[in-house]
Design an enzyme around this catalytic site. Sequence first.
Site, PDB file in Angstrom:
ATOM      1  N   GLY A  33       0.810  -1.213   0.000  1.00 57.86           N
ATOM      2  CA  GLY A  33       0.000   0.000   0.000  1.00 57.86           C
ATOM      3  C   GLY A  33       0.840   1.258   0.000  1.00 57.86           C
ATOM      4  O   GLY A  33       0.352   2.348  -0.258  1.00 57.86           O
ATOM      5  N   LYS A  81       9.988   2.527  -0.035  1.00 55.07           N
ATOM      6  CA  LYS A  81       8.902   2.513   0.952  1.00 55.07           C
ATOM      7  C   LYS A  81       8.468   3.953   1.155  1.00 55.07           C
ATOM      8  O   LYS A  81       9.307   4.827   1.384  1.00 55.07           O
ATOM      9  CB  LYS A  81       9.428   1.915   2.262  1.00 55.07           C
ATOM     10  N   ARG A  86       5.963 -12.988   0.931  1.00 58.07           N
ATOM     11  CA  ARG A  86       5.613 -13.216   2.339  1.00 58.07           C
ATOM     12  C   ARG A  86       4.724 -14.444   2.467  1.00 58.07           C
ATOM     13  O   ARG A  86       4.177 -14.916   1.465  1.00 58.07           O
ATOM     14  CB  ARG A  86       4.818 -12.006   2.860  1.00 58.07           C
ATOM     15  N   ASP A 125       1.680 -11.317   6.950  1.00 58.85           N
ATOM     16  CA  ASP A 125       2.136 -10.476   5.832  1.00 58.85           C
ATOM     17  C   ASP A 125       3.482  -9.822   6.139  1.00 58.85           C
ATOM     18  O   ASP A 125       4.072  -9.200   5.266  1.00 58.85           O
ATOM     19  CB  ASP A 125       1.096  -9.399   5.505  1.00 58.85           C
ATOM     20  N   ASN A 126       3.947  -9.957   7.375  1.00 60.00           N
ATOM     21  CA  ASN A 126       5.250  -9.390   7.726  1.00 60.00           C
ATOM     22  C   ASN A 126       6.283 -10.485   7.934  1.00 60.00           C
ATOM     23  O   ASN A 126       7.276 -10.297   8.613  1.00 60.00           O
ATOM     24  CB  ASN A 126       5.135  -8.538   8.994  1.00 60.00           C
TER      25      ASN A 126
HETATM   26  P1  AMP Z   1       2.622  -2.640   7.872  1.00 57.67           P
HETATM   27  O1  AMP Z   1       1.994  -2.375   9.184  1.00 57.67           O
HETATM   28  O2  AMP Z   1       3.633  -1.582   7.468  1.00 57.67           O
HETATM   29  O3  AMP Z   1       3.172  -4.003   7.746  1.00 57.67           O
HETATM   30  O4  AMP Z   1       1.464  -2.490   6.805  1.00 57.67           O
HETATM   31  C1  AMP Z   1       0.314  -3.296   6.784  1.00 57.67           C
HETATM   32  C2  AMP Z   1      -0.475  -3.010   5.534  1.00 57.67           C
HETATM   33  O5  AMP Z   1      -0.932  -1.650   5.532  1.00 57.67           O
HETATM   34  C3  AMP Z   1       0.298  -3.182   4.254  1.00 57.67           C
HETATM   35  O6  AMP Z   1      -0.593  -3.647   3.270  1.00 57.67           O
HETATM   36  C4  AMP Z   1       0.756  -1.786   3.954  1.00 57.67           C
HETATM   37  O7  AMP Z   1       1.035  -1.599   2.589  1.00 57.67           O
HETATM   38  C5  AMP Z   1      -0.421  -0.952   4.411  1.00 57.67           C
HETATM   39  N1  AMP Z   1      -0.035   0.404   4.811  1.00 57.67           N
HETATM   40  C6  AMP Z   1       0.670   0.766   5.907  1.00 57.67           C
HETATM   41  N2  AMP Z   1       0.823   2.105   5.939  1.00 57.67           N
HETATM   42  C7  AMP Z   1       0.234   2.615   4.860  1.00 57.67           C
HETATM   43  C8  AMP Z   1       0.051   3.935   4.318  1.00 57.67           C
HETATM   44  N3  AMP Z   1       0.546   5.012   4.940  1.00 57.67           N
HETATM   45  N4  AMP Z   1      -0.619   4.055   3.160  1.00 57.67           N
HETATM   46  C9  AMP Z   1      -1.111   2.987   2.528  1.00 57.67           C
HETATM   47  N5  AMP Z   1      -0.993   1.724   2.963  1.00 57.67           N
HETATM   48  C10 AMP Z   1      -0.324   1.528   4.113  1.00 57.67           C
HETATM   49 MG    MG Z   2       4.007  -5.092   6.388  1.00 54.10          MG
END
Ligand code: AMP
Ligand code: MG
Length: 488
Positions: free
Chosen positions: A88, A109, A179, A248-249
Amino acid sequence: MNFSFDNSYARLPERFFARVEPLHMPAPQLVRLNEPLAAGLGLDVDWLRSEDGVQVLAGNSVPANAASLAMAYAGHQFGNWVPRLGDGRAILLGEIIDHGGTRRDIQWKGAGRTPFSRGGDGRAVLGPCLREYLISEAMWALGIPSTRALAVLTTGDQVRREGPKPGAVFVRVAASHVRIGTFEYFANHGDLHGVKTLADYVIERHYPQAREAANPYRALLRAVIERVAALIAQWQCVGFIHGVMNTDNMSIAGETIDYGPCAFMDAYDPATVFSSIDTTGRYAYVNQPRIAQWNLSRLALALLPLLDAEEAKAIEFAQQALSDFVQQFESAYRRGMLAKIGIEDARESDLVLAQELLALMTAQHADMTLTFRYLAQAARDPIASAALRALFTIPLPLDAWLDRWRGRLAQTGIEQALALMRRHDPAFIPRNHRVEAAIEAAEQRADFGAFGELLQVLAKPFEDQPRYGAYAQPPLPHEIVPATFCGT
Ligand code: AMP
Ligand code: MG
């Protein structure tokens, strides 16, 4: 300058990703470039520092042979199923074969919105990018598989979070960004062909020896389980807490990935949780092995149809492979923990010795890293153990333990023990109060001095570096940072 990209993921079927262009950033400035890493990728460091290079690092110009895309994936977040996550706010720039012959993803990122952004802005802010830079590089220097930091830039604009924050782009390098959640994505759609295509891709890229097996997918599942077991054992041995071990992580290649509210513990306490969103302690230090196993069970479920034509046999195989995780983790963890107290050829009773020390550390809130680091001085010389004793509120039980431990070391040789401990007991970890101080100076005063110095110290975690001795010390009571935030 030409990037020698070879973009294998972009050659997969279209439903695996969305082609996207990064957002234009108004006034990008390079905060940090990881020169040794860049050189290892065959990139021209001087050019990357030039105006044109910075435009590429910021995502403002896409090299001709790049294939910028956002990957599709799903995942279990805190145990809850989310069928569509995906990149995202990350964009894959392309893949480069590094000097060691390994294929590496280069990813931006915070490069703007993608079809997977849902309500998010696709952006990243400076603080969390600096945290990921520091901790991922520290992990790598500690010898723990991890994605790496290639560069961090400020974008010249503000991103809205709780308040306005400096926008940033983080450029990272990974063995790949596939992942467990990527497998779940296709399995959830009943897209067996997608699961198989992805599995073949992962075998080719990360587990080529699985190709030779009678059933390569069984070999793949076993190999991923083994790598993750080894990885989590390494986390446990340095007190690393990931904080968001969602499926997903979790990298299929067995690297530490997606650094969010992660942190290292100071005082040893298995119940430690840092992440402010982890209110139930699901991802507490002590739970990490169990959670990893649960995540692997999601992978096994996604692979099930490939494991055997008969479902019952596939399930039986998956269950066996998953239960083997426990033994694989335990044996790697034991080996790691015993190496930390200087024991290589372990006996049954050695395990008890290690457990007794951990119990003492827990009861007395002793600093994990320093306890192990100071053991080396105490191995020979009871007097020199003053620094070690000072970590414990009631040192008497420690003294008794040290006597037993010295007796044990005398049996195999102290020199050998000391050499082992030097390789397993770091002096420097990215202590949370130091990380926070570096972030604060950067965010509030655009002062990157503390960030740079911390990064430099963390690059040699096993060396004494007397000049930087203060970085080895735990926080004073008023310096403790008890919680970490995702900052997304
Ligand atoms: P994360 O917590 O970084 O592992 O993200 C979890 C999900 O939320 C993933 O699909 C990311 O791409 C999405 N995501 C996190 N932050 C953002 C953001 N600021 N804008 C869009 N998608 C996000
Ligand atoms: Mg993530």
